[in-house]
Design a protein around this motif. Structure first.
Motif, short mmCIF file in Angstrom:
data_model
loop_
_atom_site.label_atom_id
_atom_site.label_comp_id
_atom_site.label_asym_id
_atom_site.label_seq_id
_atom_site.Cartn_x
_atom_site.Cartn_y
_atom_site.Cartn_z
N ALA A 74 1.18 9.78 8.99
CA ALA A 74 0.85 8.82 7.92
C ALA A 74 1.75 9.02 6.71
N LEU A 75 1.95 10.27 6.29
CA LEU A 75 2.76 10.54 5.11
C LEU A 75 4.23 10.25 5.36
N GLU A 76 4.68 10.54 6.57
CA GLU A 76 6.07 10.24 6.93
C GLU A 76 6.31 8.73 6.91
N TYR A 77 5.34 7.98 7.41
CA TYR A 77 5.49 6.52 7.36
C TYR A 77 5.55 6.05 5.91
N PHE A 78 4.63 6.53 5.09
CA PHE A 78 4.60 6.10 3.69
C PHE A 78 5.94 6.36 3.02
N ALA A 79 6.46 7.57 3.19
CA ALA A 79 7.72 7.95 2.53
C ALA A 79 8.87 7.08 3.04
N TYR A 80 8.93 6.89 4.34
CA TYR A 80 10.02 6.08 4.91
C TYR A 80 9.96 4.64 4.41
N ALA A 81 8.78 4.02 4.54
CA ALA A 81 8.67 2.59 4.24
C ALA A 81 8.86 2.29 2.76
N CYS A 82 8.37 3.20 1.90
CA CYS A 82 8.58 3.00 0.46
C CYS A 82 10.05 3.10 0.10
N LYS A 83 10.71 4.12 0.64
CA LYS A 83 12.13 4.31 0.27
C LYS A 83 13.01 3.21 0.85
N GLN A 84 12.69 2.77 2.05
CA GLN A 84 13.50 1.72 2.66
C GLN A 84 13.23 0.36 2.03
N GLN A 85 12.05 0.20 1.36
CA GLN A 85 11.69 -1.09 0.76
C GLN A 85 11.86 -2.20 1.80
N LEU A 86 11.04 -2.12 2.84
CA LEU A 86 11.16 -3.04 3.97
C LEU A 86 10.99 -4.50 3.57
N PHE A 87 10.20 -4.75 2.53
CA PHE A 87 9.85 -6.12 2.17
C PHE A 87 10.31 -6.45 0.76
N TRP A 88 10.31 -7.74 0.44
CA TRP A 88 10.70 -8.17 -0.90
C TRP A 88 9.76 -7.62 -1.95
N ASP A 89 8.49 -7.53 -1.62
CA ASP A 89 7.49 -7.08 -2.60
C ASP A 89 6.33 -6.44 -1.85
N GLY A 90 5.51 -5.67 -2.59
CA GLY A 90 4.31 -5.09 -2.02
C GLY A 90 4.55 -3.88 -1.14
N ASN A 91 5.66 -3.18 -1.34
CA ASN A 91 5.99 -2.08 -0.44
C ASN A 91 5.05 -0.89 -0.60
N LYS A 92 4.72 -0.50 -1.83
CA LYS A 92 3.78 0.61 -2.02
C LYS A 92 2.40 0.24 -1.48
N ARG A 93 1.98 -0.98 -1.75
CA ARG A 93 0.66 -1.43 -1.28
C ARG A 93 0.62 -1.46 0.25
N THR A 94 1.64 -2.03 0.86
CA THR A 94 1.70 -2.10 2.32
C THR A 94 1.75 -0.70 2.92
N SER A 95 2.57 0.17 2.33
CA SER A 95 2.70 1.54 2.84
C SER A 95 1.39 2.31 2.73
N THR A 96 0.68 2.12 1.62
CA THR A 96 -0.61 2.79 1.44
C THR A 96 -1.59 2.35 2.51
N MET A 97 -1.65 1.07 2.78
CA MET A 97 -2.59 0.55 3.77
C MET A 97 -2.22 0.99 5.18
N VAL A 98 -0.95 0.94 5.53
CA VAL A 98 -0.53 1.34 6.88
C VAL A 98 -0.77 2.85 7.07
N ALA A 99 -0.46 3.65 6.06
CA ALA A 99 -0.75 5.08 6.15
C ALA A 99 -2.24 5.32 6.32
N SER A 100 -3.07 4.55 5.61
CA SER A 100 -4.52 4.67 5.74
C SER A 100 -4.99 4.25 7.13
N LYS A 101 -4.36 3.24 7.70
CA LYS A 101 -4.69 2.83 9.08
C LYS A 101 -4.51 4.00 10.03
#
Length: 209
Positions: free
Chosen positions: A133-160
């Protein structure tokens, strides 16, 4: 460790807190009572339309996470989470960004779908679910996969990932916000990953049994 049923109960029990905290780390200017009122669908005066949209999106995103914990972690799933989170707030939502963005002084590369798929496979191969979960959060936040909502999306996916495995929920509240912002910025600019992970571990909410 919680059972999955206990973890889902925890997510439902703390639902307003999850929405409020996720909005707070984005700088959303709403109080806890106002968050509850918006979630309930009532009118709140003195709140910007953008902040109300953010809370409603987070409400729908967290509902999706709670209802879909058994689904595999795929790029399609992650894009669906971002679609909920960034609806009507972004240039595009639910798709990988195709242009350049900056986070302060940090400018991530434009994500390449094949590379993202490889990273998701790598992360899915991590044995320990909290680390995953933490590795996903760190990767997805740093890569900024989306135009917006990256921290929010990463938090939810890590929680999943955490909920699926009975490990709690990632929820970054006021008490940890400053440390989170500092360690996240250092991860962006200095490639210092462990302090961010240490901070995120403090933000995993569990249920007292």
């Amino acid at each position: 460790m919680l059972t999955r049923q206990q973890n889902i109960f925890l997510a439902k029990k703390t639902f307003t807190e999850l929405v409020f905290n996720t909005a707070y780390i984005e700088g959303c200017n709403v109080t806890f009572p106002q968050t509850q009122t918006i979630i309930d669908g009532a009118v709140v005066s003195g709140i910007s339309v953008d902040d109300i949209q953010t809370v409603l999106n987070l409400r729908d995103g967290w509902k999706f996470i709670i209802s879909s914990v058994d689904e595999p972690l795929t790029l399609e799933y992650i894009c669906k989470v971002n679609e909920y989170v960034s609806r009507n707030e972004s240039l595009e939502w639910g798709v990988l960004r195709k242009g350049t963005v900056g986070v302060g002084e940090f400018i991530p590369t434009i994500p390449v779908k094949e590379d993202v798929l490889k990273e998701i496979d790598r992360i899915n191969g991590i044995n320990q679910s909290v680390d995953r979960a933490l590795e996903y959060f760190a990767y997805a936040c740093k890569q900024q996969l989306f135009w917006d909502g990256n921290k929010r999306t990463s938090t939810m996916v890590a929680s999943k990932i955490l909920i699926e495995n009975g490990e709690g929920i990632l929820t970054i509240g006021k008490d940890n916000a400053e440390e989170f912002n500092v360690t996240l910025n250092n991860w962006y600019l200095k490639n210092e990953l462990q302090p961010l992970k240490d901070c995120l571990r403090k933000c995993i909410r569990t249920l007292e049994i």
